[in-house]
Design an enzyme around this catalytic site. Structure first.
Site: not given
Ligand SMILES: *Cc1c(COP(=O)(O)O)cnc(C)c1O
Length: 383
Positions: A46, A98, A170, A195
Site C-alpha cells: 500500500r 464529470y 482534470d 481512459k
Molecule cells: C472517468 C472520469 C473520471 C473518474 O475516473 P474513474 O477512473 O472512473 O474513477 C474523472 N474525470 C473525468 C473527466 C472522467 O472522464
C-alpha cells in the site's frame, strides 16, 4: 528526450535481476527486511510497489512533473485531493464537471460542511468574481465532460493564485500528449487512467502529479493513509498503454475531426460540440492551448427520443459508458455517465449524445453513424 521516447522508457529500465525488458508485475504485498527497518525502499505494497513506482515515474515525466502519485481510480484520486481542503473551506469547480465528481462533491463532501461553487465555463474569464478569501481550490476540467468546454488554464491559474487558491486540472480528456496543465500554471494535474492513458478499456485507475514539494509530500502521505491505491497488474496495464499514447492520440484526433466535420454537415443533427470546429465557442483558446483537439465529440440530436434511439442503432460505436479506448463508444450522458447531475442547474442536455471516437478506420465509423442517423424509411430500404 521527446514525449514519445519518455512514454516508452521513463521509469522503465530493464529488470536488474533478469534483464526482462518489460517492468515486472510485482504481485506482492510485503517485502523481506534484512534487519528491522533495513529494506530496499519497499516495506508494504500500500505504501510502495515497484510496478507502481515505474508507472508514477513514467506518468510524472509525461506531465512534466517531479512527483506522480497513482490511485485505484480517477475518483480515488479525486477524493484524495479533496483532503487538501477542510470542511468550511470553499472549492470552485467548472460547472460541467464529470458526473461522478459532482456526485462526490454534492452528496459526500457537501453534507460534511465543504462549500462548492459551480462556475460555468463561459464565466471563467470572470473567475475572480467567484473567488473569496475562503476559496482553497479551483477545480478545472478542460476539455470538459460532456460539453467539451475549454477554459484558459493560464488565466484561471493567475486568478486563483491571486486569491490564494490552488488549481487542480482534470486532464483526462486531453492527456499529457495534447496539453500539460502544470506548464500552464496548474498546481496539480489529475487523471482517470481508465481512459486514454490505459487506452484499451481493460483497467480502472487514477493519477495525480505536481511540482509543489509540499503538496507532493501531503499526497504521498494521503495515498498510503487513505489507501486508494492501484494493484500492480493495473499499474502494468497503464504502463503498457502509455507506450502507444502518442500514436493513439494522433489517430483519435484525426478520426474525431473527420467525424465532427461530417456530423456538422449532417441534416439530422442540431449542433456538434468539438473544440476543433471553428463553430465551437472554445475553439480559439483550444487551438492556442492544446496540441490537437482530442478524440471526444458530442452532438445534440433532434430530441431526447432521437438520441436514445440512435445510440441503440450504431454497431461499431458500442453503447457504453467510459471513453478513451481504441474502440469507439457512444452514450447519452443525461441517462448514463451524468445521470447524477440530472437535478443540477447545469445538467447535461437531454438530447446530448457523446462519442468516444476510436482508432478504427474512420470511413467505417462514419458509415456506422450514417446508418444510425438516417430516417427510418431510408434505413429499411438500405438494410
Ligand atoms: C472517468 C472520469 C473520471 C473518474 O475516473 P474513474 O477512473 O472512473 O474513477 C474523472 N474525470 C473525468 C473527466 C472522467 O472522464
Amino acid at each position: 528526450m521527446e514525449f514519445e521516447t519518455r512514454a516508452i522508457h521513463e521509469g522503465q529500465e530493464p529488470d536488474p535481476a533478469t534483464g526482462a525488458i518489460i517492468t515486472p508485475i510485482y504481485q506482492t504485498s510485503t517485502y523481506v527486511q534484512d534487519a528491522v527497518g533495513e529494506h530496499k525502499g519497499y516495506d508494504y505494497s500500500r505504501v510502495a510497489n515497484p510496478t507502481r513506482t515505474a508507472l508514477q515515474e513514467a506518468l510524472a515525466s509525461l506531465e512534466g512533473a517531479d512527483h506522480g502519485i497513482a490511485f485505484s481510480s480517477g475518483l480515488g484520486a479525486t477524493t484524495t485531493l479533496m483532503h487538501l481542503v477542510d470542511p468550511g473551506q470553499r472549492v470552485v469547480l467548472i460547472a460541467d464537471v464529470y458526473g461522478g465528481v459532482y456526485r462526490m462533491t454534492s452528496q459526500v463532501y457537501e453534507p460534511k460542511g465543504y462549500l462548492f461553487d459551480y462556475v460555468p465555463a463561459d464565466e471563467f474569464p470572470n473567475l475572480r468574481d467567484h473567488l473569496d478569501d475562503n476559496t482553497r481550490m479551483v477545480w478545472i476540467e478542460s476539455p470538459s465532460n460532456p460539453l467539451l468546454n475549454v477554459v484558459d488554464i493560464r488565466a484561471a491559474a493567475e486568478a486563483a493564485h491571486d486569491a490564494g487558491a490552488i488549481v487542480v486540472v482534470d486532464n483526462t480528456f486531453a492527456t499529457p500528449y495534447l496539453q500539460q496543465p502544470l506548464s500552464l500554471g496548474a498546481d496539480v494535474v489529475v487523471h482517470s487512467t481508465t481512459k486514454y492513458l490505459g487506452g484499451h478499456s481493460d483497467t480502472v485507475g487514477g493519477f495525480a502529479a505536481t511540482n509543489d514539494p509540499t503538496i507532493a509530500e501531503r499526497l504521498y502521505f494521503l495515498q498510503k493513509s487513505l489507501g486508494a491505491v492501484p494493484g500492480p497488474f493495473d499499474c502494468w496495464l497503464v504502463l503498457r498503454g502509455i507506450k502507444t499514447l502518442a500514436v493513439r492520440m494522433r489517430q483519435h484526433c484525426e478520426n474525431a475531426m473527420a467525424v465532427a466535420l461530417w456530423l456538422e454537415r449532417h441534416g439530422n443533427v442540431e449542433r456538434v460540440l468539438y473544440p476543433g470546429l471553428p463553430s465551437h465557442p472554445s475553439h480559439t483558446i483550444a487551438a492556442h492551448q492544446m496540441r490537437d483537439f482530442g478524440g471526444m465529440v458530442s452532438f445534440l440530436a433532434e430530441s431526447e427520443q432521437h438520441a436514445i434511439d440512435l445510440v441503440a442503432r450504431t454497431k461499431l460505436f458500442q453503447l457504453a459508458e467510459s471513453l478513451g479506448g481504441v474502440e469507439s463508444l457512444i452514450e447519452v450522458p443525461a441517462k448514463m455517465t451524468h445521470a447524477s447531475t440530472a437535478s443540477a442547474p447545469f445538467a447535461a442536455p437531454r438530447n446530448l449524445v457523446r462519442l468516444s471516437v476510436g482508432i478504427e478506420a474512420v470511413q467505417d465509423l462514419i458509415a456506422d453513424l450514417e446508418h444510425a442517423l438516417a430516417p427510418a424509411a431510408v434505413r429499411s430500404s438500405s438494410s
